[in-house]
Design a protein around this motif. Structure first.
Motif, PDB file in Angstrom:
ATOM      1  N   ASN A   1      25.243 -15.230  24.092  1.00 37.08           N
ATOM      2  CA  ASN A   1      24.173 -14.421  24.219  1.00 37.08           C
ATOM      3  C   ASN A   1      23.326 -14.269  23.110  1.00 37.08           C
ATOM      4  OD1 ASN A   1      25.697 -13.612  26.712  1.00 37.08           O
ATOM      5  ND2 ASN A   1      26.689 -12.045  25.457  1.00 37.08           N
ATOM      6  N   LEU A   2      23.251 -15.115  22.180  1.00 35.89           N
ATOM      7  CA  LEU A   2      22.228 -15.289  21.301  1.00 35.89           C
ATOM      8  C   LEU A   2      20.838 -15.517  21.572  1.00 35.89           C
ATOM      9  CD1 LEU A   2      22.123 -14.735  17.939  1.00 35.89           C
ATOM     10  CD2 LEU A   2      22.441 -17.158  17.969  1.00 35.89           C
ATOM     11  N   ASN A   3      19.831 -14.672  21.468  1.00 35.46           N
ATOM     12  CA  ASN A   3      18.571 -15.111  21.998  1.00 35.46           C
ATOM     13  C   ASN A   3      17.864 -16.048  21.150  1.00 35.46           C
ATOM     14  OD1 ASN A   3      15.902 -14.608  22.854  1.00 35.46           O
ATOM     15  ND2 ASN A   3      15.552 -12.733  22.212  1.00 35.46           N
ATOM     16  N   LEU A   4      17.966 -17.373  21.813  1.00 30.61           N
ATOM     17  CA  LEU A   4      17.481 -18.454  20.848  1.00 30.61           C
ATOM     18  C   LEU A   4      15.844 -18.618  21.112  1.00 30.61           C
ATOM     19  CD1 LEU A   4      20.167 -21.128  21.944  1.00 30.61           C
ATOM     20  CD2 LEU A   4      20.032 -19.630  20.110  1.00 30.61           C
ATOM     21  N   ASN A   5      15.182 -17.655  21.966  1.00 32.83           N
ATOM     22  CA  ASN A   5      13.899 -17.949  22.120  1.00 32.83           C
ATOM     23  C   ASN A   5      13.068 -17.189  20.978  1.00 32.83           C
ATOM     24  OD1 ASN A   5      13.974 -19.635  24.426  1.00 32.83           O
ATOM     25  ND2 ASN A   5      14.159 -17.585  25.772  1.00 32.83           N
ATOM     26  N   ASN A   6      13.672 -16.007  20.501  1.00 33.35           N
ATOM     27  CA  ASN A   6      13.326 -15.255  19.369  1.00 33.35           C
ATOM     28  C   ASN A   6      14.320 -14.723  18.534  1.00 33.35           C
ATOM     29  OD1 ASN A   6      11.315 -13.882  17.732  1.00 33.35           O
ATOM     30  ND2 ASN A   6      11.140 -12.023  19.444  1.00 33.35           N
TER      31      ASN A   6
ATOM     32  N   VAL B   1      26.004 -14.183  13.624  1.00 35.00           N
ATOM     33  CA  VAL B   1      26.864 -14.713  14.731  1.00 35.00           C
ATOM     34  C   VAL B   1      27.558 -15.761  14.412  1.00 35.00           C
ATOM     35  CG1 VAL B   1      26.616 -15.253  16.938  1.00 35.00           C
ATOM     36  CG2 VAL B   1      25.647 -13.018  16.443  1.00 35.00           C
ATOM     37  N   VAL B   2      26.798 -16.758  13.992  1.00 31.08           N
ATOM     38  CA  VAL B   2      27.383 -18.191  13.607  1.00 31.08           C
ATOM     39  C   VAL B   2      28.486 -18.121  12.708  1.00 31.08           C
ATOM     40  CG1 VAL B   2      26.894 -20.425  12.791  1.00 31.08           C
ATOM     41  CG2 VAL B   2      25.187 -19.425  14.335  1.00 31.08           C
ATOM     42  N   GLU B   3      28.430 -17.328  11.477  1.00 30.77           N
ATOM     43  CA  GLU B   3      29.439 -17.235  10.752  1.00 30.77           C
ATOM     44  C   GLU B   3      30.634 -16.688  11.123  1.00 30.77           C
ATOM     45  OE1 GLU B   3      27.912 -15.483   7.069  1.00 30.77           O
ATOM     46  OE2 GLU B   3      26.957 -17.140   6.628  1.00 30.77           O
ATOM     47  N   ASN B   4      30.447 -15.644  11.965  1.00 33.40           N
ATOM     48  CA  ASN B   4      31.780 -15.027  12.814  1.00 33.40           C
ATOM     49  C   ASN B   4      32.453 -15.905  13.577  1.00 33.40           C
ATOM     50  OD1 ASN B   4      33.331 -12.950  13.123  1.00 33.40           O
ATOM     51  ND2 ASN B   4      32.282 -12.577  15.426  1.00 33.40           N
ATOM     52  N   TRP B   5      31.470 -16.647  14.366  1.00 32.25           N
ATOM     53  CA  TRP B   5      32.099 -17.684  15.246  1.00 32.25           C
ATOM     54  C   TRP B   5      32.984 -18.804  14.577  1.00 32.25           C
ATOM     55  CZ3 TRP B   5      31.779 -22.962  16.464  1.00 32.25           C
ATOM     56  CH2 TRP B   5      32.189 -23.267  17.502  1.00 32.25           C
ATOM     57  N   LYS B   6      32.510 -19.354  13.565  1.00 31.00           N
ATOM     58  CA  LYS B   6      33.092 -20.439  12.764  1.00 31.00           C
ATOM     59  C   LYS B   6      34.401 -19.889  11.992  1.00 31.00           C
ATOM     60  CE  LYS B   6      29.021 -23.365  11.708  1.00 31.00           C
ATOM     61  NZ  LYS B   6      28.246 -24.147  10.718  1.00 31.00           N
TER      62      LYS B   6
ATOM     63  N   ASP C   1      38.652 -27.870  18.058  1.00 27.43           N
ATOM     64  CA  ASP C   1      37.332 -29.124  18.270  1.00 27.43           C
ATOM     65  C   ASP C   1      36.571 -28.605  17.024  1.00 27.43           C
ATOM     66  OD1 ASP C   1      35.804 -30.870  18.734  1.00 27.43           O
ATOM     67  OD2 ASP C   1      34.598 -29.777  20.401  1.00 27.43           O
ATOM     68  N   GLY C   2      36.678 -29.646  16.046  1.00 23.71           N
ATOM     69  CA  GLY C   2      35.668 -29.490  14.881  1.00 23.71           C
ATOM     70  C   GLY C   2      34.313 -29.753  14.856  1.00 23.71           C
ATOM     71  N   LYS C   3      33.976 -30.510  16.013  1.00 25.46           N
ATOM     72  CA  LYS C   3      32.609 -31.041  16.122  1.00 25.46           C
ATOM     73  C   LYS C   3      31.581 -30.106  15.867  1.00 25.46           C
ATOM     74  CE  LYS C   3      33.949 -34.808  19.066  1.00 25.46           C
ATOM     75  NZ  LYS C   3      34.014 -35.730  20.299  1.00 25.46           N
ATOM     76  N   GLN C   4      31.784 -28.775  16.494  1.00 26.33           N
ATOM     77  CA  GLN C   4      30.749 -28.010  16.551  1.00 26.33           C
ATOM     78  C   GLN C   4      30.702 -27.083  15.373  1.00 26.33           C
ATOM     79  OE1 GLN C   4      28.186 -27.407  18.932  1.00 26.33           O
ATOM     80  NE2 GLN C   4      29.162 -29.258  19.563  1.00 26.33           N
ATOM     81  N   LEU C   5      31.825 -26.968  14.614  1.00 29.47           N
ATOM     82  CA  LEU C   5      31.955 -26.352  13.182  1.00 29.47           C
ATOM     83  C   LEU C   5      30.721 -27.049  12.212  1.00 29.47           C
ATOM     84  CD1 LEU C   5      35.774 -26.001  12.656  1.00 29.47           C
ATOM     85  CD2 LEU C   5      34.000 -24.175  13.223  1.00 29.47           C
TER      86      LEU C   5
ATOM     87  N   LEU D   1      23.837 -24.650  14.062  1.00 32.53           N
ATOM     88  CA  LEU D   1      23.769 -23.704  15.273  1.00 32.53           C
ATOM     89  C   LEU D   1      24.428 -24.297  16.434  1.00 32.53           C
ATOM     90  CD1 LEU D   1      22.784 -21.143  16.509  1.00 32.53           C
ATOM     91  CD2 LEU D   1      20.921 -22.208  17.310  1.00 32.53           C
ATOM     92  N   PRO D   2      26.144 -23.791  16.351  1.00 36.95           N
ATOM     93  CA  PRO D   2      26.985 -24.518  17.283  1.00 36.95           C
ATOM     94  C   PRO D   2      26.363 -24.336  18.795  1.00 36.95           C
ATOM     95  CG  PRO D   2      28.082 -23.295  15.525  1.00 36.95           C
ATOM     96  CD  PRO D   2      26.533 -23.043  15.368  1.00 36.95           C
TER      97      PRO D   2
END
Length: 393
Positions: A95-100, A109-114, A161-165, A169-170
């Motif tokens: 749900n991250l707003n990638l446009n802005n 968000v990224v750190e929490n996901w990883k 799956d470690g690729k996105q880690l 920006l996964p």
């Protein structure tokens, strides 16, 4: 492939138990650390060593086990919470707003996901459920025991799956971390036969026993993306792979003096393998491996002490690196044949399992009706319980 009821067994085994498949196939043995090769009674002898049926007392004419039930679970601490945390973090990443994007929000968000994904590395759950029945007729000619036992071994493995880690920006949609549920159900139906053979010149006997049996084996697998895996409430497909095979157990026991028994057993002498149905292109191979074990027991009527050693390692799933192999110690105090207190300890000989401590209680009023309970624990995430009813005359 055809439909069976293994889905219900798997769901019960993994998600309804308290949190190690149980060491020992019945409640009496479970309370004594899983010992039984030299210490099982004539009613439960087919589960450990069929030769022990020939060593029943002259007063024993008939026995009925209905049933013996056991269950155990070994799992990663707070596994469900960790899965929920990752799935929440994954939704936030989607749900991250990638446009802005807000740089601080994006970073958080990224750190929490990883972090939540890394927390699931090497996580999993093993569960086992067993039910056994037996009808025994001991006698001096040939002791007979007709038995049936069903065991369900199941596991949950999280493959990260470690690729996105490695990505700044996964992409949550490209993460291929998987949840794999696999299970094997084995039902044995057989007859155990045992007899004492006189040894010339020394006026002693050696007991021999064997158990021809039919085995029905069922294999199941579910392979699903971790992001969408609902470990709390999901419906398992009922497709399994099934096969029926013949197998054989053998046993021998020797009493140099009436109080001491030395024994050896070889169960499931014919190895079996079965491949599960495909789930997302993947399969799991389940297997039955021969089990060799030796034991010695001392029993003077009010105290029983037993030691068993597994001579082979057991692993229900071919992909697993570590199986189960134990050195087991057990003791039982018998109060006039009416009540029993038991304790035991199983020392793991492999890295994948911890040592287990056990306790048990037995009640046998009039020496006829029996009720046994047992519990085992390795740590707060490895627990087993067992109960059984029996009737002997």
């Amino acid at each position: 492939m055809k439909k069976t009821h293994i889905a219900l067994a798997v769901s019960l085994g993994i998600f309804s138990l308290p949190s190690s498949a149980l060491v020992g196939g019945d409640a009496r043995s479970a309370g004594m650390g899983g010992t039984g090769v030299a210490s099982a009674n004539y009613l439960t002898a087919p589960f450990y060593n069929p030769a022990l049926m020939a060593q029943s007392n002259d007063s024993n004419d008939f026995g009925l086990l209905l049933p013996s039930v056991s269950a155990g679970v070994k799992g990663t601490e707070n596994l469900q919470d960790k899965i929920d945390d990752f799935q929440g973090a994954n939704k936030a990443l989607e749900n991250l707003n990638l446009n802005n994007p807000d740089p601080e929000v994006t970073k958080r968000v990224v750190e929490n996901w990883k972090t939540s994904l890394k927390a699931l590395d090497n996580s999993g759950l093993d569960a086992g459920v067993g039910v056994g029945f037996a009808v025994a007729v001991p006698n001096s000619l040939i002791a007979v025991n007709v038995f049936s036992k069903t065991d369900v071994d199941s596991m949950l493995r999280l493959n990260i799956d470690g690729k996105q880690l490695d990505q700044p920006l996964p992409d949550a949609d490209k993460d291929e971390s998987r949840a794999v549920v696999a299970a094997m159900m084995v039902t044995d139906v057989g007859v155990s036969l045992a007899r004492n053979i006189d040894v010339p010149y020394i006026n002693q006997t050696i007991s021999f026993g064997f158990s021809p049996k039919i085995q029905k084996i069922s294999a199941y697998q579910l392979n699903e993306r971790l992001a969408s895996f609902d470990n709390g409430n999901f419906e398992l497909p009922t497709q399994t792979t099934d096969t029926t095979a013949f197998n054989l157990d053998l046993g021998v026991s020797y009493q140099p003096v009436p109080e001491v028994t030395a024994a050896f057993s070889a169960t499931n002498l014919i190895a079996q393998e079965l491949e599960s149905p495909k789930s997302n292109g993947q399969t799991t191979v389940v297997q039955i491996e021969p089990r060799l074990a030796a034991g010695v027991a001392y029993d003077n009527g009010w105290f029983l002490g037993a030691v068993d050693v597994d001579l082979t390692e057991q692993n229900s799933f071919k992909t697993e690196a570590d199986g189960k192999q134990y050195a087991r110690l057990g003791a039982e105090l018998n109060a006039w044949g009416w009540a029993q207190v038991r304790a035991g300890y199983a020392i793991s000989m492999t890295d994948g399992y911890e040592d287990l401590a056990s306790i048990g209680l037995g009640f046998s009023p009039f020496g006829t009706l029996g009720f046994d309970l047992a519990a085992q624990v390795a740590d707060q995430n490895e627990i087993g319980v067992a109960a059984e009813f029996s009737l002997t005359f």
